[in-house]
Design a protein around this motif. Structure first.
Motif, PDB file in Angstrom:
ATOM      1  N   ILE A 193      26.929  10.784   6.586  1.00 14.20           N
ATOM      2  CA  ILE A 193      25.857  11.569   7.208  1.00 14.20           C
ATOM      3  C   ILE A 193      24.974  12.172   6.119  1.00 14.20           C
ATOM      4  CG2 ILE A 193      25.338  13.688   8.516  1.00 14.20           C
ATOM      5  CD1 ILE A 193      27.663  13.110  10.326  1.00 14.20           C
ATOM      6  N   LYS A 194      25.642  12.729   5.097  1.00 17.35           N
ATOM      7  CA  LYS A 194      24.902  13.398   4.027  1.00 17.35           C
ATOM      8  C   LYS A 194      23.934  12.415   3.354  1.00 17.35           C
ATOM      9  CE  LYS A 194      25.728  16.470   0.114  1.00 17.35           C
ATOM     10  NZ  LYS A 194      25.307  15.737  -1.076  1.00 17.35           N
ATOM     11  N   SER A 195      24.411  11.220   3.027  1.00 20.14           N
ATOM     12  CA  SER A 195      23.540  10.295   2.303  1.00 20.14           C
ATOM     13  C   SER A 195      22.408   9.785   3.202  1.00 20.14           C
ATOM     14  CB  SER A 195      24.341   9.148   1.686  1.00 20.14           C
ATOM     15  OG  SER A 195      24.930   8.392   2.700  1.00 20.14           O
ATOM     16  N   ARG A 196      22.703   9.597   4.490  1.00 14.84           N
ATOM     17  CA  ARG A 196      21.632   9.108   5.377  1.00 14.84           C
ATOM     18  C   ARG A 196      20.585  10.186   5.643  1.00 14.84           C
ATOM     19  NH1 ARG A 196      24.631   5.327   9.779  1.00 14.84           N
ATOM     20  NH2 ARG A 196      22.666   5.548  10.887  1.00 14.84           N
ATOM     21  N   VAL A 197      21.040  11.428   5.810  1.00 14.00           N
ATOM     22  CA  VAL A 197      20.068  12.514   6.041  1.00 14.00           C
ATOM     23  C   VAL A 197      19.211  12.704   4.789  1.00 14.00           C
ATOM     24  CG1 VAL A 197      19.793  14.988   6.485  1.00 14.00           C
ATOM     25  CG2 VAL A 197      21.492  13.678   7.763  1.00 14.00           C
ATOM     26  N   GLU A 198      19.856  12.656   3.612  1.00 11.31           N
ATOM     27  CA  GLU A 198      19.091  12.845   2.380  1.00 11.31           C
ATOM     28  C   GLU A 198      18.047  11.743   2.197  1.00 11.31           C
ATOM     29  OE1 GLU A 198      22.345  15.533  -0.041  1.00 11.31           O
ATOM     30  OE2 GLU A 198      22.129  13.413  -0.576  1.00 11.31           O
ATOM     31  N   LYS A 199      18.397  10.541   2.625  1.00 11.38           N
ATOM     32  CA  LYS A 199      17.440   9.437   2.477  1.00 11.38           C
ATOM     33  C   LYS A 199      16.203   9.649   3.371  1.00 11.38           C
ATOM     34  CE  LYS A 199      16.781   4.511   2.284  1.00 11.38           C
ATOM     35  NZ  LYS A 199      15.492   4.616   2.922  1.00 11.38           N
ATOM     36  N   VAL A 200      16.404  10.010   4.638  1.00  8.57           N
ATOM     37  CA  VAL A 200      15.214  10.212   5.493  1.00  8.57           C
ATOM     38  C   VAL A 200      14.414  11.440   5.061  1.00  8.57           C
ATOM     39  CG1 VAL A 200      15.882   8.941   7.578  1.00  8.57           C
ATOM     40  CG2 VAL A 200      16.508  11.321   7.382  1.00  8.57           C
ATOM     41  N   LEU A 201      15.115  12.465   4.575  1.00  4.99           N
ATOM     42  CA  LEU A 201      14.400  13.641   4.066  1.00  4.99           C
ATOM     43  C   LEU A 201      13.469  13.223   2.933  1.00  4.99           C
ATOM     44  CD1 LEU A 201      17.290  16.272   3.920  1.00  4.99           C
ATOM     45  CD2 LEU A 201      15.177  16.536   5.211  1.00  4.99           C
ATOM     46  N   HIS A 202      13.978  12.342   2.083  1.00  5.44           N
ATOM     47  CA  HIS A 202      13.184  11.849   0.956  1.00  5.44           C
ATOM     48  C   HIS A 202      12.028  10.965   1.463  1.00  5.44           C
ATOM     49  CE1 HIS A 202      12.249  10.293  -2.998  1.00  5.44           C
ATOM     50  NE2 HIS A 202      12.261   9.082  -2.472  1.00  5.44           N
ATOM     51  N   ASP A 203      12.351  10.014   2.353  1.00  7.96           N
ATOM     52  CA  ASP A 203      11.328   9.080   2.850  1.00  7.96           C
ATOM     53  C   ASP A 203      10.188   9.821   3.548  1.00  7.96           C
ATOM     54  OD1 ASP A 203      12.859   7.054   1.907  1.00  7.96           O
ATOM     55  OD2 ASP A 203      13.596   6.369   3.859  1.00  7.96           O
ATOM     56  N   LEU A 204      10.517  10.890   4.252  1.00  8.45           N
ATOM     57  CA  LEU A 204       9.489  11.612   5.010  1.00  8.45           C
ATOM     58  C   LEU A 204       8.932  12.825   4.263  1.00  8.45           C
ATOM     59  CD1 LEU A 204      10.936   9.855   7.265  1.00  8.45           C
ATOM     60  CD2 LEU A 204       9.886  11.438   8.821  1.00  8.45           C
ATOM     61  N   GLU A 205       9.340  12.928   3.012  1.00  9.01           N
ATOM     62  CA  GLU A 205       8.830  13.987   2.131  1.00  9.01           C
ATOM     63  C   GLU A 205       9.006  15.392   2.718  1.00  9.01           C
ATOM     64  OE1 GLU A 205       4.868  13.026   0.779  1.00  9.01           O
ATOM     65  OE2 GLU A 205       5.427  10.922   0.575  1.00  9.01           O
ATOM     66  N   ILE A 206      10.237  15.666   3.167  1.00  5.16           N
ATOM     67  CA  ILE A 206      10.519  17.023   3.646  1.00  5.16           C
ATOM     68  C   ILE A 206      11.779  17.597   2.986  1.00  5.16           C
ATOM     69  CG2 ILE A 206       9.357  17.322   5.887  1.00  5.16           C
ATOM     70  CD1 ILE A 206      11.704  15.913   7.178  1.00  5.16           C
ATOM     71  N   GLU A 207      12.146  17.000   1.826  1.00  5.37           N
ATOM     72  CA  GLU A 207      13.350  17.484   1.118  1.00  5.37           C
ATOM     73  C   GLU A 207      13.260  18.970   0.813  1.00  5.37           C
ATOM     74  OE1 GLU A 207      12.104  14.651  -1.534  1.00  5.37           O
ATOM     75  OE2 GLU A 207      14.092  13.832  -1.946  1.00  5.37           O
ATOM     76  N   HIS A 208      12.031  19.397   0.435  1.00  2.89           N
ATOM     77  CA  HIS A 208      11.837  20.799   0.039  1.00  2.89           C
ATOM     78  C   HIS A 208      12.222  21.767   1.167  1.00  2.89           C
ATOM     79  CE1 HIS A 208       8.243  19.595   2.218  1.00  2.89           C
ATOM     80  NE2 HIS A 208       8.081  20.864   2.520  1.00  2.89           N
ATOM     81  N   ALA A 209      12.161  21.291   2.421  1.00  2.33           N
ATOM     82  CA  ALA A 209      12.382  22.195   3.557  1.00  2.33           C
ATOM     83  C   ALA A 209      13.787  22.065   4.147  1.00  2.33           C
ATOM     84  CB  ALA A 209      11.344  21.909   4.635  1.00  2.33           C
ATOM     85  N   MET A 210      14.650  21.298   3.459  1.00  5.07           N
ATOM     86  CA  MET A 210      15.973  20.959   3.996  1.00  5.07           C
ATOM     87  C   MET A 210      16.763  22.144   4.559  1.00  5.07           C
ATOM     88  SD  MET A 210      18.711  18.691   2.022  1.00  5.07           S
ATOM     89  CE  MET A 210      19.538  19.755   0.913  1.00  5.07           C
ATOM     90  N   LYS A 211      16.717  23.273   3.862  1.00  6.04           N
ATOM     91  CA  LYS A 211      17.549  24.423   4.237  1.00  6.04           C
ATOM     92  C   LYS A 211      16.816  25.406   5.147  1.00  6.04           C
ATOM     93  CE  LYS A 211      21.298  23.648   1.720  1.00  6.04           C
ATOM     94  NZ  LYS A 211      21.236  23.686   0.259  1.00  6.04           N
ATOM     95  N   ARG A 212      15.552  25.112   5.425  1.00  7.06           N
ATOM     96  CA  ARG A 212      14.766  26.083   6.199  1.00  7.06           C
ATOM     97  C   ARG A 212      14.980  25.927   7.698  1.00  7.06           C
ATOM     98  NH1 ARG A 212       8.865  25.786   3.888  1.00  7.06           N
ATOM     99  NH2 ARG A 212       8.434  26.800   5.874  1.00  7.06           N
TER     100      ARG A 212
END
Ligand SMILES: Nc1ncnc2c1ncn2[C@@H]1O[C@H](COP(=O)(O)OP(=O)(O)OP(=O)(O)O)[C@@H](O)[C@H]1O
Ligand SMILES: [Mg+2]
Length: 224
Positions: free
Chosen positions: A119-138
């Motif tokens: 789950i962690k690796s798949r969520v991190e990948k879409v966060l990266h692809d959609l350019e929302i990594e910065h907001a992950m914890k918000r």
């Protein structure tokens, strides 16, 4: 063929009377196609999308998914169909406002009982692809409209569905955010995902291979 609707009828009861919304409607969707559906407000576009997603029962007609008649499945089997194959981006996103971005995107994978590490690796990948990594914890409640839209798309695609159903996915976005969402859809399409997008916006429909208009309770081919 991925999905085939034949002779679909759907009505709603309003004020004691049944009103037909979709009548003897046919639609064929091939794997990997991108389709736009246009039409006036209230003509039944969201209703059709909900039917495609297995969320609304038909009055009559048939819906085949990969050769299986969805309307003949039990409720549990229909839920399984939705969980495994279909992703929705709805008009009002339906995100969990009091949870953070990561948890919202991880949710469909938890339902599919996927191991935590994956789950962690798949969520991190879409966060990266959609350019929302910065907001992950918000928390969702602190995000802008465009960021919420991207989280909704991330949550929809993280389970790698066969078909993505999007209802006005660029509804209230500025031009630049709309362009970034459209380029996400282009990438998903190039990767082979089937897309059905309800939109009023010509710049969105022009990104799709086929355009239909829902009018007089049926779909009419506009262009390809
Ligand atoms: N659950 C329901 N019960 C009763 N009537 C409904 C229900 N859902 C939709 N309708 C009615 O069915 C018609 C089609 O609604 P639908 O939401 O599919 O339209 P739409 O094309 O998506 O419109 P919009 O562009 O405004 O989103 C409308 O007249 C609506 O009021
Ligand atoms: Mg609608």
């Amino acid at each position: 063929m991925l999905l085939e609707l034949s002779g679909i009828n759907k009505s709603f009861k309003n004020g004691g009377q049944y009103e037909n919304i979709l009548e003897d409607l046919d639609l064929k969707i091939f794997e990997g196609e991108s389709i736009a559906i246009k039409g006036k407000s209230g003509c039944g576009k969201s209703t059709l999308l909900n039917i495609l997603g297995g969320l609304l029962p038909l009055d009559s007609g048939q819906m085949m998914f990969n050769g299986t008649d969805i309307s003949k499945l039990t409720e549990n089997e229909q839920a399984e169909y939705r969980r495994k194959n279909v992703a929705f981006v709805t008009q009002n996103f339906h995100l969990l406002d009091d949870r953070n971005v990561y948890d919202n995107i991880a949710l469909p994978l938890l339902y599919l009982r996927i191991p935590k590490k994956q789950i962690k690796s798949r969520v991190e990948k879409v966060l990266h692809d959609l350019e929302i990594e910065h907001a992950m914890k918000r928390n969702i409640s602190t995000l802008s409209g465009g960021e919420r839209q991207r989280v909704a798309i991330a949550r929809a695609i993280v389970k790698e569905p066969s078909i993505l159903l999007a209802d006005e996915p660029t509804g209230s976005l500025d031009e630049k955010t709309e362009e970034s969402i459209l380029s996400i859809f282009d990438t998903l399409h190039q990767k082979g995902m089937t897309l059905v997008i309800v939109t009023h916006d010509d710049s969105v429909s022009s990104h799709c291979q086929h355009i239909y208009e829902l009018h007089h309770k049926k779909l009419h081919f506009v262009s390809c």
